[in-house]
Design an enzyme around this catalytic site. Structure first.
Site, PDB file in Angstrom:
ATOM      1  N   GLY A  46       0.835  -1.200   0.000  1.00  0.00           N
ATOM      2  CA  GLY A  46       0.000   0.000   0.000  1.00  0.00           C
ATOM      3  C   GLY A  46       0.861   1.238   0.000  1.00  0.00           C
ATOM      4  O   GLY A  46       2.087   1.174   0.152  1.00  0.00           O
ATOM      5  N   GLY A  90       0.407   9.325   1.644  1.00  0.00           N
ATOM      6  CA  GLY A  90       1.098  10.572   1.379  1.00  0.00           C
ATOM      7  C   GLY A  90       2.530  10.599   1.866  1.00  0.00           C
ATOM      8  O   GLY A  90       3.358  11.348   1.353  1.00  0.00           O
ATOM      9  N   MET A  91       2.837   9.781   2.885  1.00  0.00           N
ATOM     10  CA  MET A  91       4.174   9.826   3.483  1.00  0.00           C
ATOM     11  C   MET A  91       4.986   8.570   3.262  1.00  0.00           C
ATOM     12  O   MET A  91       6.084   8.450   3.792  1.00  0.00           O
ATOM     13  CB  MET A  91       4.044  10.079   4.993  1.00  0.00           C
ATOM     14  CG  MET A  91       3.856  11.526   5.358  1.00  0.00           C
ATOM     15  SD  MET A  91       5.361  12.492   5.099  1.00  0.00           S
ATOM     16  CE  MET A  91       6.397  11.816   6.401  1.00  0.00           C
ATOM     17  N   VAL A 149       4.592   1.048   1.391  1.00  0.00           N
ATOM     18  CA  VAL A 149       4.848  -0.117   2.231  1.00  0.00           C
ATOM     19  C   VAL A 149       5.000  -1.340   1.336  1.00  0.00           C
ATOM     20  O   VAL A 149       4.140  -1.622   0.490  1.00  0.00           O
ATOM     21  CB  VAL A 149       3.720  -0.336   3.255  1.00  0.00           C
ATOM     22  CG1 VAL A 149       4.028  -1.556   4.126  1.00  0.00           C
ATOM     23  CG2 VAL A 149       3.550   0.898   4.130  1.00  0.00           C
ATOM     24  N   ASP A 165      -3.133   9.856  14.137  1.00  0.00           N
ATOM     25  CA  ASP A 165      -3.810   9.428  12.906  1.00  0.00           C
ATOM     26  C   ASP A 165      -4.515   8.085  13.112  1.00  0.00           C
ATOM     27  O   ASP A 165      -4.398   7.173  12.291  1.00  0.00           O
ATOM     28  CB  ASP A 165      -2.804   9.339  11.759  1.00  0.00           C
ATOM     29  CG  ASP A 165      -3.475   9.368  10.374  1.00  0.00           C
ATOM     30  OD1 ASP A 165      -4.633   9.826  10.279  1.00  0.00           O
ATOM     31  OD2 ASP A 165      -2.844   8.929   9.398  1.00  0.00           O
TER      32      ASP A 165
END
Length: 263
Positions: A21, A24-25, A28, A138
């Site tokens: 996946g 924005g940061m 993986v 988050d």
């Protein structure tokens, strides 16, 4: 190209298998740790971001190192944080299963007993982090993993976590988090503590129990305004089968003022 270059950079240590996946940061990957012959998940900060924004690179490393200090059965452990050949990444345990987000998107709202077990696990995880001065910032369904076989819930992606002294407006007034799950104080860029995570946990639990978000709008600003000013519709109105005690506990997490939420 980035996949190939990264594989060359970590050759002999990790064998990349596929992408799991991206956000924005980071990206993986599922990989195999060569020496220990075990599956791992590797989160990579894209090289373009690392080169263009050195402050993101430093924050990515700093916060991965912070999260690596956490050792709890309901938090995905971080094994290693490194920088090799211009690639900045950290290595986590690979949890076989699915995210809570995937579960909700494919099967809809959860039975109350199943939801209560998941959120008890998540509550223990974030309480442990808070006691160590770390706020996740988050909490949302896609950052909660459900382990196949055991049903254990694990919190992942402390990628934007911060210590209790770090304001949400740090790093160039960038508001951290995901708009539908932001606490009112987080959306305002104000300093946050663990009660902000509890608000996000409340949003996630509301969604899991009812199949609906407490607040939605045509644009992100509308969602932020709703978080700041509107009272959510009662859970039992949308899901009459939810026990009153559970609904009340979740709704207390959604109080606008942090001091009215659970401590």
């Amino acid at each position: 190209r980035e996949f190939i270059d990264f594989q060359q950079a970590v050759a002999g240590q990790y064998s990349l298998e596929r992408e799991l996946g991206r956000g924005g940061m980071g990206i993986v990957f599922l990989a195999r740790e060569v020496r220990l012959a075990r599956p791992v998940a590797i989160k990579l900060l894209p090289r373009s971001l690392a080169e263009a924004r050195p402050e993101l690179r430093e924050r990515f490393l700093r916060e991965a190192q912070m999260a690596a200090q956490l050792s709890h059965p309901n938090i995905v452990p971080i094994h290693h944080v490194d920088e090799v050949g211009g690639f900045v990444f950290f290595v986590m345990a690979y949890i076989e299963g699915e995210t809570l987000g995937d579960r909700l998107r494919t099967r809809g709202a959860l039975p109350p007993a199943e939801a209560a077990k998941i959120f008890r696990d998540v509550g223990w995880a974030i309480a442990y982090a808070h006691l160590r001065g770390i706020v996740h910032r988050d909490i949302k369904p896609d950052n909660i993993l459900l382990e196949r076989g055991t049903g254990r819930a694990l919190v992942t992606d402390f990628g934007i976590a911060g210590d209790l002294q770090t304001p949400s407006s740090a790093d160039g007034n960038y508001v951290r988090g995901t708009v539908h799950y932001l606490s009112p104080e987080q959306a305002a860029g104000a300093p946050v503590d663990g009660r902000s995570d509890l608000y996000s946990l409340g949003v996630t639990a509301y969604y899991a129990l009812t199949g609906r978000l407490p607040f939605d709008a045509a644009n992100p600003m509308g969602v932020l305004v709703a978080h700041a000013s509107r009272k959510p519709r009662a859970i039992v109105d949308r899901a009459p089968g939810v026990p009153h005690k559970l609904a009340t506990a979740v709704e207390r997490c959604l109080e606008k003022r942090p001091e009215l939420r659970w401590e």
